[in-house]
Design a protein around this motif. Structure first.
Motif, PDB file in Angstrom:
ATOM      1  N   VAL A   1       9.290 -15.605  37.020  1.00  0.00           N
ATOM      2  CA  VAL A   1       9.552 -15.205  38.408  1.00  0.00           C
ATOM      3  C   VAL A   1      11.013 -14.792  38.495  1.00  0.00           C
ATOM      4  CG1 VAL A   1       9.559 -15.945  40.813  1.00  0.00           C
ATOM      5  CG2 VAL A   1       7.836 -16.844  39.236  1.00  0.00           C
TER       6      VAL A   1
ATOM      7  N   LEU B   1      14.490 -16.998  39.684  1.00  0.00           N
ATOM      8  CA  LEU B   1      14.333 -18.447  39.480  1.00  0.00           C
ATOM      9  C   LEU B   1      14.625 -18.755  38.017  1.00  0.00           C
ATOM     10  CD1 LEU B   1      11.050 -19.284  41.447  1.00  0.00           C
ATOM     11  CD2 LEU B   1      13.419 -19.599  42.184  1.00  0.00           C
ATOM     12  N   PHE B   2      15.471 -19.746  37.771  1.00  0.00           N
ATOM     13  CA  PHE B   2      15.853 -20.085  36.408  1.00  0.00           C
ATOM     14  C   PHE B   2      15.670 -21.572  36.146  1.00  0.00           C
ATOM     15  CE2 PHE B   2      17.942 -16.114  37.155  1.00  0.00           C
ATOM     16  CZ  PHE B   2      17.822 -15.468  35.946  1.00  0.00           C
TER      17      PHE B   2
ATOM     18  N   ILE C   1       9.119  -2.526  48.079  1.00  0.00           N
ATOM     19  CA  ILE C   1      10.122  -2.846  49.093  1.00  0.00           C
ATOM     20  C   ILE C   1      11.500  -2.677  48.454  1.00  0.00           C
ATOM     21  CG2 ILE C   1      10.967  -4.637  50.663  1.00  0.00           C
ATOM     22  CD1 ILE C   1       8.184  -4.345  51.413  1.00  0.00           C
TER      23      ILE C   1
ATOM     24  N   VAL D   1      14.787  -7.767  57.314  1.00  0.00           N
ATOM     25  CA  VAL D   1      13.869  -8.785  56.780  1.00  0.00           C
ATOM     26  C   VAL D   1      14.659 -10.064  56.545  1.00  0.00           C
ATOM     27  CG1 VAL D   1      12.367  -9.415  54.863  1.00  0.00           C
ATOM     28  CG2 VAL D   1      12.425  -7.056  55.664  1.00  0.00           C
TER      29      VAL D   1
ATOM     30  N   PHE E   1      13.134 -18.695  53.238  1.00  0.00           N
ATOM     31  CA  PHE E   1      11.755 -19.027  52.894  1.00  0.00           C
ATOM     32  C   PHE E   1      11.151 -19.788  54.072  1.00  0.00           C
ATOM     33  CE2 PHE E   1      13.530 -18.544  48.638  1.00  0.00           C
ATOM     34  CZ  PHE E   1      12.515 -17.877  47.982  1.00  0.00           C
ATOM     35  N   GLN E   2      10.059 -19.293  54.587  1.00  0.00           N
ATOM     36  CA  GLN E   2       9.445 -19.970  55.730  1.00  0.00           C
ATOM     37  C   GLN E   2       8.259 -20.819  55.280  1.00  0.00           C
ATOM     38  OE1 GLN E   2       8.909 -17.524  59.182  1.00  0.00           O
ATOM     39  NE2 GLN E   2       8.530 -19.311  60.465  1.00  0.00           N
TER      40      GLN E   2
ATOM     41  N   LEU F   1      13.308 -23.316  54.461  1.00  0.00           N
ATOM     42  CA  LEU F   1      14.160 -23.972  53.480  1.00  0.00           C
ATOM     43  C   LEU F   1      15.574 -23.554  53.824  1.00  0.00           C
ATOM     44  CD1 LEU F   1      12.046 -23.365  50.296  1.00  0.00           C
ATOM     45  CD2 LEU F   1      12.325 -25.482  51.591  1.00  0.00           C
TER      46      LEU F   1
ATOM     47  N   TYR G   1      20.526 -28.382  47.135  1.00  0.00           N
ATOM     48  CA  TYR G   1      19.968 -27.054  46.931  1.00  0.00           C
ATOM     49  C   TYR G   1      19.827 -26.283  48.229  1.00  0.00           C
ATOM     50  CZ  TYR G   1      19.240 -28.002  42.116  1.00  0.00           C
ATOM     51  OH  TYR G   1      19.472 -28.271  40.804  1.00  0.00           O
TER      52      TYR G   1
ATOM     53  N   PHE H   1      18.415 -22.113  49.567  1.00  0.00           N
ATOM     54  CA  PHE H   1      17.439 -21.113  49.149  1.00  0.00           C
ATOM     55  C   PHE H   1      17.719 -19.790  49.846  1.00  0.00           C
ATOM     56  CE2 PHE H   1      15.682 -25.292  48.881  1.00  0.00           C
ATOM     57  CZ  PHE H   1      14.924 -25.297  47.722  1.00  0.00           C
TER      58      PHE H   1
ATOM     59  N   ASN I   1      15.692 -15.999  49.940  1.00  0.00           N
ATOM     60  CA  ASN I   1      14.562 -15.224  49.422  1.00  0.00           C
ATOM     61  C   ASN I   1      15.005 -13.809  49.090  1.00  0.00           C
ATOM     62  OD1 ASN I   1      12.024 -14.534  48.623  1.00  0.00           O
ATOM     63  ND2 ASN I   1      11.046 -14.846  50.611  1.00  0.00           N
ATOM     64  N   GLU I   2      15.859 -13.692  48.071  1.00  0.00           N
ATOM     65  CA  GLU I   2      16.350 -12.390  47.630  1.00  0.00           C
ATOM     66  C   GLU I   2      15.160 -11.451  47.443  1.00  0.00           C
ATOM     67  OE1 GLU I   2      19.328 -11.281  47.218  1.00  0.00           O
ATOM     68  OE2 GLU I   2      20.516 -13.128  47.340  1.00  0.00           O
ATOM     69  N   LEU I   3      15.288 -10.246  47.962  1.00  0.00           N
ATOM     70  CA  LEU I   3      14.142  -9.342  47.873  1.00  0.00           C
ATOM     71  C   LEU I   3      14.153  -8.569  46.573  1.00  0.00           C
ATOM     72  CD1 LEU I   3      14.217  -8.540  51.624  1.00  0.00           C
ATOM     73  CD2 LEU I   3      12.647 -10.047  50.423  1.00  0.00           C
TER      74      LEU I   3
ATOM     75  N   ARG J   1      17.332 -17.301  43.797  1.00  0.00           N
ATOM     76  CA  ARG J   1      16.593 -17.654  45.011  1.00  0.00           C
ATOM     77  C   ARG J   1      16.704 -19.131  45.360  1.00  0.00           C
ATOM     78  NH1 ARG J   1      11.736 -13.473  43.458  1.00  0.00           N
ATOM     79  NH2 ARG J   1      12.062 -12.048  45.208  1.00  0.00           N
ATOM     80  N   GLU J   2      17.101 -19.940  44.404  1.00  0.00           N
ATOM     81  CA  GLU J   2      17.155 -21.398  44.583  1.00  0.00           C
ATOM     82  C   GLU J   2      18.423 -21.834  43.882  1.00  0.00           C
ATOM     83  OE1 GLU J   2      13.384 -23.297  43.409  1.00  0.00           O
ATOM     84  OE2 GLU J   2      14.566 -24.896  42.552  1.00  0.00           O
TER      85      GLU J   2
ATOM     86  N   SER K   1      12.568 -25.140  38.470  1.00  0.00           N
ATOM     87  CA  SER K   1      12.543 -24.638  39.846  1.00  0.00           C
ATOM     88  C   SER K   1      11.587 -25.433  40.729  1.00  0.00           C
ATOM     89  CB  SER K   1      12.131 -23.170  39.860  1.00  0.00           C
ATOM     90  OG  SER K   1      13.132 -22.408  39.244  1.00  0.00           O
ATOM     91  N   MET K   2      11.985 -25.577  41.998  1.00  0.00           N
ATOM     92  CA  MET K   2      11.125 -26.228  42.987  1.00  0.00           C
ATOM     93  C   MET K   2      10.077 -25.261  43.510  1.00  0.00           C
ATOM     94  SD  MET K   2      13.968 -28.405  45.117  1.00  0.00           S
ATOM     95  CE  MET K   2      15.447 -27.494  44.697  1.00  0.00           C
ATOM     96  N   LEU K   3      10.509 -24.028  43.781  1.00  0.00           N
ATOM     97  CA  LEU K   3       9.566 -22.990  44.195  1.00  0.00           C
ATOM     98  C   LEU K   3       8.638 -22.716  43.026  1.00  0.00           C
ATOM     99  CD1 LEU K   3      12.162 -20.663  45.887  1.00  0.00           C
ATOM    100  CD2 LEU K   3      10.177 -21.630  47.078  1.00  0.00           C
TER     101      LEU K   3
ATOM    102  N   THR L   1       4.745 -21.265  50.891  1.00  0.00           N
ATOM    103  CA  THR L   1       5.668 -20.226  51.339  1.00  0.00           C
ATOM    104  C   THR L   1       5.360 -18.996  50.517  1.00  0.00           C
ATOM    105  OG1 THR L   1       7.999 -19.722  51.789  1.00  0.00           O
ATOM    106  CG2 THR L   1       7.538 -20.908  49.745  1.00  0.00           C
ATOM    107  N   GLN L   2       6.224 -17.968  50.596  1.00  0.00           N
ATOM    108  CA  GLN L   2       6.039 -16.862  49.664  1.00  0.00           C
ATOM    109  C   GLN L   2       7.363 -16.329  49.165  1.00  0.00           C
ATOM    110  OE1 GLN L   2       4.911 -13.064  51.493  1.00  0.00           O
ATOM    111  NE2 GLN L   2       3.786 -14.315  52.956  1.00  0.00           N
TER     112      GLN L   2
ATOM    113  N   GLY M   1       9.664 -13.287  47.897  1.00  0.00           N
ATOM    114  CA  GLY M   1       9.768 -11.859  48.182  1.00  0.00           C
ATOM    115  C   GLY M   1       9.145 -11.515  49.521  1.00  0.00           C
TER     116      GLY M   1
ATOM    117  N   GLU N   1       3.275 -12.719  46.397  1.00  0.00           N
ATOM    118  CA  GLU N   1       3.700 -13.833  45.552  1.00  0.00           C
ATOM    119  C   GLU N   1       3.656 -15.150  46.319  1.00  0.00           C
ATOM    120  OE1 GLU N   1       7.046 -12.951  42.595  1.00  0.00           O
ATOM    121  OE2 GLU N   1       7.438 -11.441  44.141  1.00  0.00           O
TER     122      GLU N   1
END
Lengths: 657, 657
Positions: free
Chosen positions: A38, A41-42, A105, A201, A205-206, A219, A251, A253, A255-257, A267-268, B75-77, B207-208, B210, B215
Motif C-alpha cells: 500500500v 504505509l511503511f 484522481i 478533498v 481518514f473518516q 483519525l 500517531y 494520519f 490520507n495522502e491522495l 499516511r500514518e 501499519s495500523m491501517l 475507513t478507506q 485514498g 481501497e
C-alpha cells in the motif's frame, strides 16, 4: 539539488546503493507486500524500529524530563465535532482533479506542476539548453516524461508566463487552478484526457464510533487537539501556574491522495508534539532563555527568502530575539533545544537550518512559524515545525462547547465590571435536580459570558434553556425560567482571566529518522566500496557485535560467559559465527551501524582479554572483559567517546581483513 | 468478588476513593470531555503516561533485548483483503439487538444477562435471600435496576432454567440468543420495548485509503497480521534460522458497541505482541527451557474449571510440560517470562494466575491458549493471552496471495517428488516482458503448488492466466499459453518446506497498567487515612520529591545545585515549595507514587547533607548529596533496595508530620 548532496565524508551520495542497503538489512519496506503493498504505509524492521525507540527515549529525556513537560497520551480516534471546530474539516484538504474517463484522481497542484515543468523542459531541449534532473522520484519522473512531447520550443512570453505560474502556484485557490488548467489546456499526462475542475478533498481518514451512525469520527491529523482539550487537567496538574507545557508522542494520519518520496510523505506517522502555554501579556519570555542566549542558529528568514536567497544567516538566538528576527524568547528557546536534540541523535549540523514560513504557507491557525529543515537527497525537508498558534485553538473550543478554557489569576489592581450572572433558585431547583444540583450549579458558573448572554435571550423567548453539564448523564439539562434566571450585574473584578497563547514545536519522527539514516551513511574505500551506517553509540539499533575468530568449539564457554555479561549490562548484541573472515563479518555488520565489535581469539582463551573495535575508525584496543564492557556501557550512554577509551586502554594492531 | 478484593496491606479496597485519587492526580480521564466525552476512549495524564513509558521500556528490555526478538513496527491501517483472509471480517463480531423505537443498539449477550440477572435478583429478594452486589459498573448497575421490577418470586423450575441459561450463555449462537429473547420476553430495560433479533456487527473501525473508494481498509484489531505479512523479511534477518520471534508494540482498535468497565474494555489500546515462529516437527522445544524448569506457576487448567473449581495448582513449569498440562516447552517458557515481567513491574504475585481457555472461548485461529489473569476489583481480568496459533495465519495468507510463506531447509534424506512446474519460454517472453522478465520468472517460481495447479486449469480453459508479480507496476501480469506452460514433473527433493507454527504472547498494556495501579494502592493509617501508590522505583512516574523545610530564600542556591545534579543523573523530580507542613507535602505526593523524598533543611545549609525519605516505610537517612544521589540512581535502576541503602547510610530520626 540532489546531485549536490554529499555524504558526511564528502562523497557523492548514491541513493540506489543506500536504498539497496535499507532493503537488504530490512530497515523498512512498504506495508502488506504480499497483498501488493500500500502506498504511503511503511513497516519498520528491527534496525529502524530500535533506532526509533532510542531516538524517542532521547526525545523524552531531552524534552519531557529535562523541561518538566507534562506527558500526555491522547486518543487518535477523534469526534467529528472536535475537528469541525478546529478548522480541519474545512481546511485540511487538497484540491484534486478527476479524469472522468479513467477515474484517476490527481492532485491539482501536482498536475499543473508536472505538465508545465515538462513543457519548460522540452522548450529547453529545443533551445539546446542544459536540462537539470530536478525530480528524483522515479514514478513522478515517469509522469513528467509522459507529459513531455519531445523538444517543443515555446514563445518567450509563454515561457515567462510558465515560470511565473510555477513560482506563484502555492498561492493559488482551487478556482485559480481550475482557470489555469483551462487556459493552458492541462490534461492528465497518462491518458491525455481533459480533467474535471479542482474539487477540495479532505485529507483525514473518516470512520465512525459505535454502530448507530451517530458518532462520525476521524483519525486525528495532529496530536494537538487532544492536548488542548486536556487544558483544564494540565492547569490543575501545574497548580494553575503558567508557563506550562504538555507533550504527546503519538500517531497521526493524513490520507495522502498521491503519496510519494518514501518516508517523507506517508499516511500514518509518529509525531512528538509540545504545546507550550504562555501568558500573552508576559511578552512570551522564557525563564531559561538566559542559559541559551549565545547559542548560534542558522536562520533563513522570510525577507531573505523573498529576495530569492537561500543562504541562512548564522546568528546567536539572543541577537535574533533582540532584533525581532525571531518573535519572542520562547520561540527562540525552543529553536535552540530542537537544534541540540538533533545534534544529540547524530544529525549532521551542516545539513540543518531553520526556515521561517512565508505568509502563504502557514497553517490556518499559525501566527508565526519556523521549520527546522534537514538536508537529504530529496532536498531540504521540513522535520520540525515550530509554530506560534496564538490563542486560536483554546478560543474556538471554548466558544463551541461553553467550557471554560482560560487561566484565572488574582489581579494586582481590581476594577469594576458588568457581567451576566446565572441565578439558580435552589428551593425550586432542588426537587428537580436532586443530587445533580451541585453539578448544575458549577456548570452554570463555568459558562462563558457570551454563552450566558445567549441563554438569557433564549430564556426570554422560550421560557427555558438547555445547559451543558458534562458530568451528568446525557451531558445537559433543561431548565425553565422558574428555576434559573440571567441578569447583568456589576461587581469588583479581583481576578484576571485570559486565554493562553501556545507555542508548538511539532516533530515528524519518520522524516527525522530518514534524514538521520542518510546523514550517517557513507562508504569506506578499499578493494570494494563498503557501506557504513555511523549511528552514534547512543542511538545505534544494536550496540555490540561479537565475533569469535573462527568456528572452534573451544570458544563456546568464553562466548557464553561474554553473552551473560553483555546481558547483565543490558547491552543489545549480535553474535556472528559464520565461516567468513573477520573483516567480512565486520564490514557486513557496519551496514547495520553496530558501533563496537568484540573479538574472541586464541589469546582470549589464554586469559589475555579481548579486542574491542571501533566501527568508524576500525581502530582496536585490547583489555580485560570488564574494562571493555565498562567502556562500551559508558560510550553507549554518551558519557565517553572512543577517543577517551583509546587513551585509557592499550591499542591493538590487529589485521582486520 | 469485588468485596473480597483487598489491598496489598490486606485492607478493604475502596474503589470510589481509588478513582477519586486517579482523577485528582490526573492519571486518566475520558477523552474529549469538553465535547461530552467519548465512551471507551481514555487520555492518560502525566503520571500514567510516564508509568506506561517505564513499563514499555522494561518490556522492551525483558523481551526484545534479552530474548533477541526482532522488533517491528507495522501499519495500523490495514487493507480489507488482509483481514478478510485472516478471518476477522467474518468472525471478529458481536451480536447486537436494535430497539426499533429508540434506535438504541444493545449487545445481545449483555441484554440477556442483565435482564435475567435482574429477575433472579428480584426472586431472591422475594424469597428473602441475601443479594450480592455482583455488578460494580455504575451504569450497568443502573440498567439492572431498571430491569428489575421489585421483588418477584419465580417458579423453582424457571429459576433453575435461568441459572442454567446464564452458565451456558457464552456458547450461544446469534440464533440461540434470538430464541432466548423471544422465549423469555426479554426487552430493552431502559424503554421496555421489544428488540429486533440479534444481528452480527463487525467490531473493526472501517475507513478507506485514498479518495477513489477502491481501497477499503480497517484499523487493525491486533498487531499480529502485520507481523505475519513481514515473515519473509524476518526470515531473511534471521539468516533463515528458526526458532525466531518478532515483537510489535503498537495500537489496535476495537469498535466496542457498549464499552464499560473503565480501562478494561476500550476502543483504542496499546498492545505488545510477540510472534514466536517454530518448526512444528521440533516438538516446539525451547532452547532456554532448562533455565526455567523449576519455576513454579499458578495454573488453572481446563479440567479444573470444568469441575467448577477456580483454585489454581502451583506447579513447576517442568512438571507441567512433562505431564502435558502445558502443551509444549515454548508455551511454558513464555508463561514463566510473562510472570517474571509482571513481578518486575510490581504486580502483586498473589493476584496473578494462568488460566487455560475453555474450548469455546478460544479465538478462531487458536490451537491452545493460556491467559495470564490479574485480580482487580473487577475480578480476574485477562491481561496477556498466550496462544498457539498453529500454522493458521501464514497458511491462509499464502493461499490467498500465492506468496511463499514457508521455511525451506536442506533435507537430511532426499526423496522423489512429483510437482507442478511453470515453464517460461524466454525467447517468446523476452520481447513482451523486457526488463520485467526476471521478476516474472521469480514470481512464477515462488507460486505455491496449489496455485500452479489452478493456473494450469485456467490455462487449459482460457489459453491465458494472470500471474501476481508484486514487484511490477500493477502487481500482476497476463501471460498466454505461448509464453508459459504448466506441467507436472518428477524430481529429487533435497529441500524441506514447512509452514512454521506460531506461539503468540499478546499483552494488553492498558489492562496491565490498570491492574498495577490497583495493586500498588493502599492507605496509610493515621489521623486521617492517606492514600499511597507504592510504585516500584523502576516504574514510578516521578522519581524524587524535593522539599525545602520551609519558604526561605537562603535555600535557593542549594535547591538550584540539587536540581542541576538531579538533571545530570537524568532523574525526574518535582519540587514542592508550597507553604504546608513537610508531612502534608510528603503525603500528598505519596499519591503520585514518588518513591523518594529529599529534604533541604537548615543543617543542609551548614553543609551537613540532606535527608532521604523512603515513601513506603517513611524511614529516613541522612548523607551527603552525592551519596544520596548514588543511592537513588541505583534504586531507580533496580540495582539496590531501600534495605540496602538503609544499611549503608546513617538513619535520621526526623519528625515527618
Amino acid at each position: 539539488m540532489a546531485s549536490e548532496y554529499k555524504t558526511i565524508k564528502g562523497q557523492e551520495f548514491d541513493r540506489a546503493a543506500f536504498e539497496s542497503l535499507l532493503r537488504r538489512k530490512v530497515f523498512l519496506w512498504q506495508s502488506f507486500e504480499p497483498y501488493g503493498a500500500v502506498k504511503g504505509l511503511f513497516d519498520y524492521g528491527p534496525p529502524l524500529e530500535n533506532l526509533e525507540a532510542e531516538v524517542i527515549n532521547i526525545w523524552r529525556d531531552h524534552f519531557i524530563r529535562h523541561e518538566k513537560m507534562m506527558a500526555l497520551k491522547c486518543s487518535m480516534l477523534t469526534p467529528y465535532e472536535v475537528l469541525k471546530t478546529s478548522g480541519h474539516v474545512e481546511k485540511f484538504a487538497d484540491f484534486m482533479c478527476k479524469d472522468p474517463k479513467t477515474g484517476e484522481i490527481l492532485r491539482s497542484d501536482h498536475l499543473i506542476k508536472d505538465v508545465i515543468e515538462a513543457r519548460l523542459k522540452s522548450d529547453k531541449e529545443a533551445r539546446g539548453e542544459k536540462v537539470e534532473e530536478a525530480e528524483e522520484d522515479p514514478k513522478r519522473k515517469k509522469k513528467q516524461a509522459k507529459a513531455a512531447k519531445g523538444a517543443v520550443k515555446l514563445d518567450d512570453a509563454v515561457r515567462k508566463e510558465y515560470e511565473h505560474l510555477l513560482a506563484t502556484l502555492d498561492d493559488c485557490t482551487g478556482d485559480d487552478m481550475g482557470a489555469l488548467i483551462k487556459k493552458h489546456d492541462i490534461r492528465n499526462p497518462t491518458s491525455g484526457n481533459e480533467v474535471e475542475p479542482p474539487v477540495s478533498v479532505n485529507l483525514m481518514f473518516q470512520t465512525q464510533i459505535g454502530a448507530t451512525g451517530k458518532e462520525p469520527a476521524f483519525l486525528r491529523p495532529e496530536t494537538a487537539q487532544g492536548q488542548f482539550l486536556s487544558f483544564q487537567k494540565l492547569l490543575e496538574f501545574s497548580d494553575n501556574q503558567l508557563p506550562m507545557a504538555s507533550a504527546c508522542i503519538g500517531y497521526s494520519f493524513r490520507n495522502e491522495l498521491s503519496p510519494r518520496s518514501g518516508l517523507i510523505r506517508v499516511r500514518e506517522f509518529l509525531m512528538a508534539e509540545v504545546e507550550h502555554f504562555v501568558d500573552p501579556e508576559s511578552g512570551k519570555k522564557h525563564p531559561k532563555f538566559a542559559t541559551v542566549r549565545d547559542v548560534k542558529l542558522p536562520l533563513l528568514d522570510r525577507k531573505t527568502q523573498s529576495a530569492g536567497n537561500t543562504t541562512p544567516t548564522v546568528t546567536s538566538v539572543g541577537e535574533a530575539v533582540d532584533s525581532k528576527l525571531v518573535d519572542n524568547e520562547t520561540l527562540g528557546y525552543f529553536l535552540v533545544r530542537i537544534m541540540l536534540f538533533m545534534q544529540k541523535i547524530g544529525i549532521d549540523m551542516n545539513k540543518l537550518r531553520f526556515r521561517q514560513h512565508m505568509a502563504n504557507e502557514m497553517a490556518h491557525y499559525a501566527a508565526d512559524c519556523w521549520d527546522c529543515e534537514l538536508l537529504s537527497s530529496y532536498g531540504w525537508i521540513e522535520c520540525v515545525g515550530c509554530a506560534d498558534r496564538s490563542a486560536y485553538d483554546l478560543s474556538v473550543h471554548e466558544k463551541a462547547t461553553g467550557t471554560f478554557l482560560k487561566v484565572r489569576e488574582p489581579l494586582k489592581e481590581p476594577y469594576k465590571v458588568e457581567e451576566w450572572q446565572a441565578n439558580l433558585d435552589k428551593k425550586k431547583s432542588g426537587p428537580k435536580l436532586k443530587k445533580d444540583q451541585a453539578k448544575v450549579e458549577a456548570a452554570l458558573k463555568g459558562l462563558s459570558q457570551e454563552f450566558k448572554e445567549k441563554l438569557s435571550v433564549t430564556m426570554e423567548k422560550e421560557g427555558k434553556v438547555e445547559v451543558p453539564v458534562p458530568e451528568m448523564e446525557g451531558g445537559k439539562v433543561e431548565l425553565d425560567k422558574d428555576i434559573v434566571s440571567f441578569s447583568k450585574e456589576t461587581r469588583m473584578e479581583t481576578m484576571r482571566e485570559y486565554t493562553p497563547n501556545v507555542i508548538e514545536p511539532s516533530f515528524g519522527v519518520g522524516r527525522i529518522l530518514y534524514s538521520l539514516m542518510e546523514h550517517v551513511y557513507w562508504t569506506r574505500e578499499g578493494d570494494a566500496a563498503r557501506s557504513v551506517m555511523s549511528f552514534k553509540p547512543t542511538t545505534a539499533p544494536i550496540k555490540v557485535l561479537v565475533v569469535p575468530l573462527q568456528k572452534d568449539t573451544r570458544f563456546a564457554p568464553l562466548l557464553q560467559a561474554l553473552e551473560a555479561k553483555l546481558d547483565d549490562d543490558q547491552l543489545s548484541f549480535k553474535v556472528d559465527q559464520s565461516g567468513v573472515s573477520i573483516g567480512k563479518r565486520y564490514s557486513r555488520n557496519d551496514e547495520l551501524g553496530i558501533p563496537f565489535g568484540i573479538t574472541v581469539d586464541y589469546e582470549s582463551l589464554e586469559g589475555k582479554g579481548f579486542t574491542l573495535r571501533d566501527r568508524d575508525s576500525t581502530k582496536q584496543v585490547r583489555a580485560s572483559i570488564d574494562e571493555i564492557l565498562e567502556a562500551v556501557v559508558k560510550m553507549c550512554k554518551g558519557k565517553e567517546t572512543w577517543e577517551d577509551v583509546a587513551k585509557r586502554l592499550p591499542a591493538f594492531e590487529g589485521k582486520e581483513e
